[in-house]
Motif scaffolding. Structure first.
Motif, PDB file in Angstrom:
ATOM      1  N   ARG B   6       0.848  -1.196   0.000  1.00  0.00           N
ATOM      2  CA  ARG B   6       0.000   0.000   0.000  1.00  0.00           C
ATOM      3  C   ARG B   6       0.879   1.241   0.000  1.00  0.00           C
ATOM      4  N   LYS B   7       1.980   1.143   0.747  1.00  0.00           N
ATOM      5  CA  LYS B   7       2.898   2.290   0.797  1.00  0.00           C
ATOM      6  C   LYS B   7       3.483   2.553  -0.595  1.00  0.00           C
ATOM      7  N   VAL B   8       3.874   1.454  -1.278  1.00  0.00           N
ATOM      8  CA  VAL B   8       4.436   1.569  -2.631  1.00  0.00           C
ATOM      9  C   VAL B   8       3.507   2.381  -3.521  1.00  0.00           C
ATOM     10  N   ILE B   9       2.252   1.959  -3.532  1.00  0.00           N
ATOM     11  CA  ILE B   9       1.298   2.578  -4.465  1.00  0.00           C
ATOM     12  C   ILE B   9       0.995   4.026  -4.060  1.00  0.00           C
ATOM     13  N   ARG B  10       0.789   4.234  -2.742  1.00  0.00           N
ATOM     14  CA  ARG B  10       0.418   5.600  -2.331  1.00  0.00           C
ATOM     15  C   ARG B  10       1.574   6.579  -2.483  1.00  0.00           C
ATOM     16  N   PHE B  12       3.688   6.585  -4.775  1.00  0.00           N
ATOM     17  CA  PHE B  12       3.725   6.964  -6.180  1.00  0.00           C
ATOM     18  C   PHE B  12       2.598   7.904  -6.529  1.00  0.00           C
ATOM     19  N   TRP B  13       1.437   7.586  -5.973  1.00  0.00           N
ATOM     20  CA  TRP B  13       0.275   8.410  -6.285  1.00  0.00           C
ATOM     21  C   TRP B  13       0.495   9.827  -5.780  1.00  0.00           C
ATOM     22  N   LYS B  14       1.170   9.915  -4.616  1.00  0.00           N
ATOM     23  CA  LYS B  14       1.423  11.214  -4.019  1.00  0.00           C
ATOM     24  C   LYS B  14       2.231  12.084  -4.993  1.00  0.00           C
ATOM     25  N   GLU B  15       3.153  11.465  -5.712  1.00  0.00           N
ATOM     26  CA  GLU B  15       3.988  12.222  -6.655  1.00  0.00           C
ATOM     27  C   GLU B  15       3.642  11.793  -8.081  1.00  0.00           C
ATOM     28  N   ARG B  16       2.360  11.811  -8.411  1.00  0.00           N
ATOM     29  CA  ARG B  16       1.940  11.220  -9.685  1.00  0.00           C
ATOM     30  C   ARG B  16       2.492  11.933 -10.906  1.00  0.00           C
ATOM     31  N   MET B  17       2.653  13.260 -10.808  1.00  0.00           N
ATOM     32  CA  MET B  17       3.181  13.987 -11.966  1.00  0.00           C
ATOM     33  C   MET B  17       4.572  13.467 -12.337  1.00  0.00           C
ATOM     34  N   ARG B  18       5.415  13.378 -11.284  1.00  0.00           N
ATOM     35  CA  ARG B  18       6.786  12.964 -11.521  1.00  0.00           C
ATOM     36  C   ARG B  18       6.832  11.494 -11.948  1.00  0.00           C
ATOM     37  N   THR B  19       5.976  10.680 -11.307  1.00  0.00           N
ATOM     38  CA  THR B  19       5.923   9.266 -11.680  1.00  0.00           C
ATOM     39  C   THR B  19       5.552   9.141 -13.158  1.00  0.00           C
ATOM     40  N   ALA B  20       4.578   9.946 -13.570  1.00  0.00           N
ATOM     41  CA  ALA B  20       4.129   9.884 -14.968  1.00  0.00           C
ATOM     42  C   ALA B  20       5.280  10.235 -15.915  1.00  0.00           C
ATOM     43  N   LEU B  21       6.078  11.229 -15.534  1.00  0.00           N
ATOM     44  CA  LEU B  21       7.217  11.623 -16.383  1.00  0.00           C
ATOM     45  C   LEU B  21       8.176  10.464 -16.571  1.00  0.00           C
TER      46      LEU B  21
END
Lengths: 236, 817
Positions: B6-10, B12-21
């Motif tokens: 759950r930590k892994v996913i959240r 990433f979601w928290k920094e979704r813009m950067r993850t998307a890049l």
């Protein structure tokens, strides 16, 4: 429960060797509520770190719950810590992306102490015990300081450890909340958990079984609360 | 799902813009790799399947007249499953009033019963009736004819005849007609007779009964047949054994696609670098969390798994994004190459191994990239981790470089600030520079390779002082040819040359399969060229006999000397031939088989000739001793070299040759021959430009990630700046200035290494496509264009992070931990 024999701790700093602890000898019994007091930089946090296996002594031995912890490897130490010691920090240190209940479940996940199916139920019970069951599914950012510290205490109890260590647990709380938090520790000790709290507030001495005062890395005095100690012995 | 996941996913979601890049950057790399791998699988399968479906001949024998008795005798051999006679006749074709085109006519005995090297009827009539011709589907564009048109055809002894185009066929085994600038036609024996040729077949396509893919076995059987044919009094002129079961272009296609996939992998590595930056920053920002997790019982491996989980998620997301893109890319690539190679793709189905490989590469790349930062980050001790007070632990000012930068003053405060800031996270800066510089490198290389190819071709064509070459059907007296030249307006001067084929005797020959297969391009299509490849009698050499002191060819001698007047036993070989004979030195003897006779020459020089097949130059005097005053080839200088003038000359030349009863096989202008090279070159150039675009894209995404990490980490500082009176514009400016500075640095880095790298890349690519090296040229324009691109891309990449930074409120920024 806790035994420190001739423990010294020295750090190398650019200015030369710095002695954080000098020849510390302390024994703590099961179910005892001990306060380590001293000014900022006196060495009380280092003392707590020795007990929790966060730091290793330069010399001397540390035994907690029958384990000589200075002999454990890093990964053995992590597992040991998870099962034996519960930590409570001044700034709560909840993982920001996990909810209250999840923060409490994390030590159980790491140490596999309870069957996976029972972990959430246990987390909810612990949160109930510290009075924040309503906040179980909220993220830390939406909790008040007192609520966060209660969740942190529940997390410290997750694996039912025999020892709970708290470093300035009330340092970031208002006085009313701080009192409530201290009460929680008191109850813990009553039910048989050994509690060691480091604090620079002398008031803590009033509620603890024993007070260990540290100045410049040395224990300068141990005071026993005549009213509290027999109770602790009862629990032991 | 366990709490760590759950930590892994959240997180990433928290920094979704950067993850998307970052996902986008990896996806770019995977898409490129997937397109090429899928195209490779589809193409090689389709190419070989399509080719095998035509039942290609195991061997081709050229002899004289083949009769039914001979075929029966061959078929009596149990090792032969089939034998079918055919004939290939070279001629010329003209549709309407346009110029003549080179024509290769395949004469088929029975269109109703083709069993070997089958043709696929595609449109119109099948079989062609008397007086009709079928045309290869790709050749319609060369012939500029349509079904139903009447074309004029001229072969050998025959006069101009008209044939009706009655249908189109697909001849899978032939190279693309447009590339070869050749028209393939198919007629019956009766039509051949009508064209004035004697109606016989002289080419035998043989199919072995067993071990159809065993070249050694085929060679044994073919040699037996050769003996049988010769034993019955038919001389064998040539025996060709193509690579069994492989389309002549399978190898070159494979090599091309595999070298593309190398670049795909390179992009993937670069996107891995973006992951390194992201995960390093993530670990740094979560030091305290790592400490807490360790304090509550997490082991190093348990904590590392959380962050590896994040890397894995990046990979999975990138694969999901890139698979459809990759499949689309592979279709585009397949369609392009299928058209280029003239074959059909019946199924675009991608084999499972490609999916597995892409998935593996997609998952492993981010994991590998994350390995070091994760392992290092998770190894921090609890005490250190809990004592950590922020993300940038290394204090600026401790190193020599820092102090040097502190000495760089200036009145433009934001710039000074940006300059010092950009050097704070050195590893991150270095990795970002690497990705961005790689894009620049490819772009500058693309322009350099183009310039180098142009300069190499310029040099090659500069030596050839003629504008038009005409191959004649036979040898003719020079006076006749001189009359033609004099009577044709537009010709300034001309020379009669003599060209022929030679072969190196077997023992010295370096086997070069496939060399003859591409002869159409290299020989300029003048001589027609055979359809087979991998002749059994050693390397073929174009032999050109030059008049003494010719004005129309200036050889670029790199060793020894040129031919001298008065010589008749000397030879100059070109670099392609010299390469095949590495032991041979100037002064050594060289034996060549020309026709039935073997002649030994003295090598006096080696000439440099890029993009050319093996060629040897001999004095015309040698020919003159045997055929005095004869030539079979014309090289002409024209007064105007635009397309219309050349065509006008060709038309009147044609008429004048006819008047003198001289039969021309074909003509080729230097412009046409250059065009064919340019087409191939364009392919390399476009490929490099596309690659630099993709890499530049990854670099841009990398810079954007870096800038957003920098901004996140310096949030507190931004707040401080605002607290002491900086305007949002000032904050915005320092971030954009830092990004542009990184762009400029990457440009400088690319510019520095562009020279050696583009030389290497250029040589590698031209070797793959042309088997020849390059005359290196540096295109300075590339440096300036990339400078502009770098500044624009880096400004664009830092725009959003800068905007976010400028919007932090003082309170927010100072509260940020």
């Amino acid at each position: 429960m806790i035994s420190l024999q001739s423990v010294t701790k020295e750090y190398e700093t650019p200015a030369g060797m710095f002695s954080a602890l000098r020849d510390i000898n302390v024994e703590v019994r099961k179910g005892e509520f001990v306060a380590v007091v001293g000014k900022s930089g006196s060495g009380k946090s280092t003392l707590l770190n020795m007990v929790g296996g966060i730091d290793r002594p330069s010399s001397g031995t540390v035994a907690v719950a029958g384990t000589e912890i200075h002999s454990l490897s890093e990964s053995q130490l992590a597992l040991w810590r998870g099962r034996t010691v519960g930590f409570v920090f001044q700034f709560f240190q909840l993982l920001p992306t996990l909810t209250g209940a999840e923060n409490v479940m994390l030590p159980m996940d790491f140490c596999r102490t309870f069957p996976a199916r029972e972990r959430r139920q246990r987390a909810l019970e612990l949160l109930e015990r510290v009075g924040v069951a309503q906040q179980a599914d909220k993220l830390p950012s939406s909790l008040s300081g007192g609520e966060q510290q209660r969740v942190a205490i529940a997390r410290a109890l997750a694996n039912n450890p025999p020892v709970v260590l708290a470093d300035e647990p009330t340092g970031n709380l208002d006085s009313v909340t701080a009192g409530a938090v201290i009460d929680l520790f008191r109850q813990m000790a009553k039910s048989g958990t050994t509690v060691v709290i480091a604090s620079h507030e002398r008031d803590i001495a009033r509620v603890s079984d024993r007070t260990v005062e540290v100045v410049d890395g040395t224990i300068v005095g141990i005071a026993t609360d005549p009213y509290a100690a027999p109770e602790a012995e009862d629990c032991a | 799902m366990t709490t760590p996941w759950r930590k892994v996913i959240r997180d990433f979601w928290k920094e979704r813009m950067r993850t998307a890049l970052v996902v986008l950057a990896i996806a770019l790399g995977i898409s490129g790799f997937a397109s090429v791998m899928a195209a490779y699988a589809i193409l090689t399968r389709a190419l070989d399947e399509g080719y095998l479906a035509t039942n290609p001949a195991s061997a081709t024998l050229r002899t004289d007249r083949i009769d039914d008795d001979l075929i029966s005798a061959i078929l009596a051999n149990p090792e032969v499953s089939d034998a079918e006679p055919r004939r290939v006749v070279n001629g010329r074709i003209r549709s309407g009033p346009v110029e003549w085109r080179n024509l290769m006519i395949f004469v088929v005995k029975d269109f109703g019963n083709i069993r070997v090297s089958k043709l696929n009827p595609e449109a119109g009539a099948w079989p062609p009736a008397l007086g009709e011709i079928l045309i290869e589907r790709d050749a319609f564009r060369v012939a500029r004819a349509r079904i139903g048109d009447t074309v004029t055809v001229k072969i050998a002894q025959g006069k101009e005849q008209t044939l009706r185009v009655s249908g189109g066929v697909h001849d899978v085994g032939q190279a693309q007609a447009r590339m070869e600038n050749m028209v393939y036609g198919y007629i019956t024996l009766a039509t051949l007779a009508q064209l004035g040729e004697e109606a016989y077949l002289d080419q035998l396509n043989i199919l072995v009964a067993q071990n159809r893919f065993d070249e050694g076995h085929i060679r044994t059987v073919a040699t037996d047949i050769q003996k049988l044919v010769e034993g019955r009094g038919h001389p064998v002129r040539r025996l060709d054994i193509p690579r069994p079961g492989k389309h002549p272009h399978t190898d070159i296609t494979g090599v091309m696609l595999l070298s593309m996939s190398t670049f795909g992998l390179f992009v993937l590595v670069l996107s891995g670098i973006v992951v390194v930056n992201l995960i390093t920053a993530l670990m740094a920002s979560q030091v305290r969390q790592i400490g807490v997790m360790k304090a509550i019982g997490g082991t190093r491996w348990q904590i590392a798994r959380i962050y590896f989980g994040q890397a894995l998620l990046l990979g999975v997301a990138a694969i999901i994004v890139s698979l459809p893109l990759g499949l689309l890319g592979s279709r585009i690539l397949c369609r392009y190459l299928a058209a280029f190679l003239n074959f059909d793709i019946n199924s675009f189905a991608v084999p499972v191994w490609v999916y597995l490989l892409v998935a593996l590469v997609g998952l492993v790349t981010p994991l590998l990239a994350a390995a070091y930062p994760v392992w290092k980050g998770s190894g921090i001790s609890v005490r250190e981790a809990l004592a950590d007070f922020g993300t940038s632990r290394n204090t600026f000012g401790t190193s020599v470089l820092d102090r040097a930068l502190a000495g760089v003053g200036g009145s433009v405060r934001p710039l000074v600030f940006a300059l010092r800031n950009s050097f704070r996270q050195r590893t991150r800066l270095a990795l970002t520079l690497l990705t961005m510089a790689a894009g620049g490198l490819f772009f500058i290389s693309a322009l350099n390779v183009r310039a180098s190819m142009i300069s190499t071709l310029d040099r090659l064509f500069a030596g050839k002082k003629y504008d038009l070459s005409v191959a004649l059907g036979n040898m003719y007296p020079s006076e006749k040819l001189a009359r033609v030249i004099n009577n044709t307006p537009g010709i300034v001067r001309g020379e009669g040359w003599f060209t022929t084929d030679g072969t190196l005797p077997d023992p010295t020959a370096a086997a070069t399969p496939g060399n003859a297969g591409s002869s159409g391009l290299h020989s300029g299509g003048v001589a027609g060229g055979g359809q087979g490849s991998g002749g059994s009698r050693g390397t073929r050499v174009n032999v050109i006999a030059l008049p003494p002191e010719t004005n129309l060819l200036k050889l670029e001698i790199v060793e020894g000397r040129d031919l001298l007047p008065g010589e008749s036993d000397t030879i100059v070989i070109n670099s392609a031939l010299a390469k095949k004979l590495p032991q041979l030195k100037v002064g050594d003897p060289l034996t060549l088989q020309m026709g039935p006779a073997e002649t030994t020459w003295r090598v006096v020089g080696i000439s440099r000739e890029s993009f050319s097949p093996s060629t040897a130059y001999i004095p015309l005097a040698f020919i003159a001793e045997r055929h005095p005053g004869m030539a079979n080839n014309l090289r002409l200088v024209l007064n105007k070299t635009d397309a219309a003038s050349i065509n006008a000359v060709k038309t009147s030349l044609e008429r004048n040759l006819e008047l003198e009863d001289v039969r021309a096989l074909g003509s080729l202008s230097q412009a046409d021959s250059r065009f064919s090279f340019d087409q191939h070159m364009l392919m390399i150039y476009v490929f490099l430009i596309v690659m630099s675009g993709i890499i530049g894209g990854v670099g841009g995404l990398g810079l954007m990630t870096t800038m957003s990490l920098n901004v996140m980490e310096r949030r507190r500082e931004m707040g401080l700046l605002r607290a002491i009176g900086a305007s949002p514009g000032f904050v915005w400016t320092i971030v954009v200035a830092e990004g542009v500075l990184v762009g400029l640095l990457s440009w400088a880095l690319a510019a520095l290494v562009a020279w050696p790298v583009s030389k290497l890349v250029g040589n590698f690519l031209t070797r793959v496509v042309f088997q020849t090296g390059l005359e290196f040229a540096f295109e300075t324009r590339g440096l300036f264009i990339w400078l502009a691109v770098s500044v624009l891309v880096s400004a664009a990449a830092s725009f959003i992070p800068a905007w976010r930074a400028s919007r932090f409120t003082v309170r927010e920024a100072l509260a940020y931990e």
